[in-house]
Design an enzyme around this catalytic site. Structure first.
Site, PDB file in Angstrom:
ATOM      1  N   HIS A 110      38.602  30.376  82.633  1.00 54.43           N
ATOM      2  CA  HIS A 110      39.511  30.420  83.619  1.00 54.43           C
ATOM      3  C   HIS A 110      40.729  31.044  83.531  1.00 54.43           C
ATOM      4  O   HIS A 110      41.330  31.757  84.267  1.00 54.43           O
ATOM      5  CB  HIS A 110      39.683  29.054  83.838  1.00 54.43           C
ATOM      6  CG  HIS A 110      40.374  28.730  85.188  1.00 54.43           C
ATOM      7  ND1 HIS A 110      40.007  28.117  86.375  1.00 54.43           N
ATOM      8  CD2 HIS A 110      42.037  28.395  85.103  1.00 54.43           C
ATOM      9  CE1 HIS A 110      41.288  28.115  87.376  1.00 54.43           C
ATOM     10  NE2 HIS A 110      42.333  27.999  86.539  1.00 54.43           N
ATOM     11  N   GLU A 111      41.413  30.740  82.098  1.00 51.34           N
ATOM     12  CA  GLU A 111      42.932  31.483  82.139  1.00 51.34           C
ATOM     13  C   GLU A 111      42.972  32.511  81.749  1.00 51.34           C
ATOM     14  O   GLU A 111      43.517  33.299  82.141  1.00 51.34           O
ATOM     15  CB  GLU A 111      43.462  30.445  80.722  1.00 51.34           C
ATOM     16  CG  GLU A 111      43.701  28.893  81.175  1.00 51.34           C
ATOM     17  CD  GLU A 111      44.403  28.612  82.424  1.00 51.34           C
ATOM     18  OE1 GLU A 111      45.157  29.333  82.819  1.00 51.34           O
ATOM     19  OE2 GLU A 111      44.156  27.349  82.694  1.00 51.34           O
TER      20      GLU A 111
ATOM     21  N   TYR B  15      39.670  24.964  92.236  1.00 51.44           N
ATOM     22  CA  TYR B  15      40.166  23.729  91.834  1.00 51.44           C
ATOM     23  C   TYR B  15      39.064  23.031  92.283  1.00 51.44           C
ATOM     24  O   TYR B  15      38.092  22.745  93.217  1.00 51.44           O
ATOM     25  CB  TYR B  15      41.163  23.242  92.602  1.00 51.44           C
ATOM     26  CG  TYR B  15      42.409  23.766  91.906  1.00 51.44           C
ATOM     27  CD1 TYR B  15      42.699  24.544  90.706  1.00 51.44           C
ATOM     28  CD2 TYR B  15      43.741  23.234  92.655  1.00 51.44           C
ATOM     29  CE1 TYR B  15      44.144  24.826  90.418  1.00 51.44           C
ATOM     30  CE2 TYR B  15      44.920  23.897  92.405  1.00 51.44           C
ATOM     31  CZ  TYR B  15      45.290  24.672  91.083  1.00 51.44           C
ATOM     32  OH  TYR B  15      46.249  24.794  90.645  1.00 51.44           O
TER      33      TYR B  15
ATOM     34  N   HIS C 224      43.515  31.428  92.263  1.00 54.25           N
ATOM     35  CA  HIS C 224      42.652  30.366  92.602  1.00 54.25           C
ATOM     36  C   HIS C 224      41.866  30.561  93.766  1.00 54.25           C
ATOM     37  O   HIS C 224      42.463  30.785  94.677  1.00 54.25           O
ATOM     38  CB  HIS C 224      43.439  28.970  92.283  1.00 54.25           C
ATOM     39  CG  HIS C 224      43.835  28.562  91.135  1.00 54.25           C
ATOM     40  ND1 HIS C 224      45.263  28.031  90.877  1.00 54.25           N
ATOM     41  CD2 HIS C 224      43.474  28.519  89.904  1.00 54.25           C
ATOM     42  CE1 HIS C 224      45.523  27.973  89.803  1.00 54.25           C
ATOM     43  NE2 HIS C 224      44.450  28.098  88.874  1.00 54.25           N
TER      44      HIS C 224
ATOM     45  N   HIS D 134      42.946  34.427  85.142  1.00 57.01           N
ATOM     46  CA  HIS D 134      44.135  34.494  85.518  1.00 57.01           C
ATOM     47  C   HIS D 134      44.732  35.948  84.878  1.00 57.01           C
ATOM     48  O   HIS D 134      45.440  36.729  85.389  1.00 57.01           O
ATOM     49  CB  HIS D 134      45.108  33.409  85.105  1.00 57.01           C
ATOM     50  CG  HIS D 134      44.742  31.921  86.146  1.00 57.01           C
ATOM     51  ND1 HIS D 134      44.781  32.354  87.452  1.00 57.01           N
ATOM     52  CD2 HIS D 134      44.789  30.758  85.790  1.00 57.01           C
ATOM     53  CE1 HIS D 134      44.594  31.016  87.952  1.00 57.01           C
ATOM     54  NE2 HIS D 134      44.490  30.180  86.933  1.00 57.01           N
TER      55      HIS D 134
HETATM   56 ZN    ZN Z   1      44.243  28.092  86.949  1.00 57.35          ZN
END
Ligand code: ZN
Length: 158
Positions: free
Chosen positions: A58-59, A114, A68, A62
Site C-alpha cells: 500500500h505505502e 480504505y 486512495h 503511494h
Molecule cells: Zn494510504
C-alpha cells in the site's frame, strides 16, 4: 517488493548515487509521500504494526503515485461517504482527487481502498459504504489486486 518485481516492471534496487530515492525507515506510523518528490523521501514502516505484506505494498504504491481508491473522481457512483461519521479533523482524507486511475474500473478490491470504518468517530460506525450493494468487501490488505497491477503497468508504460 518481490510481487512488484514479478507482476510489474517496477524494480526496487539498492540506492547508490541516485539523486531521487526512497528511504525506508522505522518512524511513527505507516506512511509515504505521493509520487516522486525529489531528493530523499521517507517511506515509513513502524516496526509496531506496519511490517505486513499488504501495508508495505500500500505505502509503496503511494510512492509510485497512487491515491486512495475511494478518493477517485467518480467514487460517488460506487461508495457513499458518511461524512457525519468521520472525525472532522480527518475529513481531508476523503476529499476527491482529480484521478480515475488510468481509466481502469473502480476497484473495491484495491490495496489502496480504505476499510469501511476508516477514521470513524466511533468504533464500528461506517464512514464508507459500498453502493448499491453495501455488503461488497473493501479494505483488503492482503496484496496488490489484478487492477492495481494493471494500473502500475499502464502508468509506467510496461
Ligand atoms: Zn494510504
Amino acid at each position: 517488493m518481490s510481487t512488484f518485481h514479478s507482476k510489474t516492471c517496477i524494480h526496487f534496487v539498492a540506492r547508490s548515487t541516485q539523486a531521487d530515492y526512497i528511504s525506508i525507515e522505522n518512524k511513527d506510523g505507516c506512511f509515504s509521500s505521493l509520487g516522486r518528490t525529489g531528493g530523499k523521501q521517507v517511506v515509513s514502516f513502524s516496526r509496531q504494526g506496519c511490517v505486513y505484506n499488504g501495508i508495505v505494498q500500500h505505502e509503496l504504491n503511494h510512492a509510485l503515485g497512487f491515491y486512495h481508491e475511494q478518493t477517485r473522481s467518480d467514487r460517488d457512483q460506487y461508495v457513499k461517504i458518511n461524512w457525519e461519521n468521520i472525525s472532522p479533523d480527518m475529513a481531508y482524507n476523503f476529499q476527491k482527487q482529480n484521478t480515475n486511475n488510468q481509466n481502469t474500473p473502480y476497484d473495491y478490491g484495491s490495496i489502496m481502498h480504505y476499510e469501511r470504518t476508516a477514521f470513524s468517530i466511533q468504533p464500528g460506525l461506517e464512514t464508507i459504504t459500498p453502493i448499491p450493494d453495501r455488503r461488497v468487501e473493501i479494505g483488503q490488505r492482503q496484496g496488490l489486486s489484478n487492477t492495481d497491477i494493471l494500473r502500475i503497468n499502464k502508468l509506467y508504460g510496461c
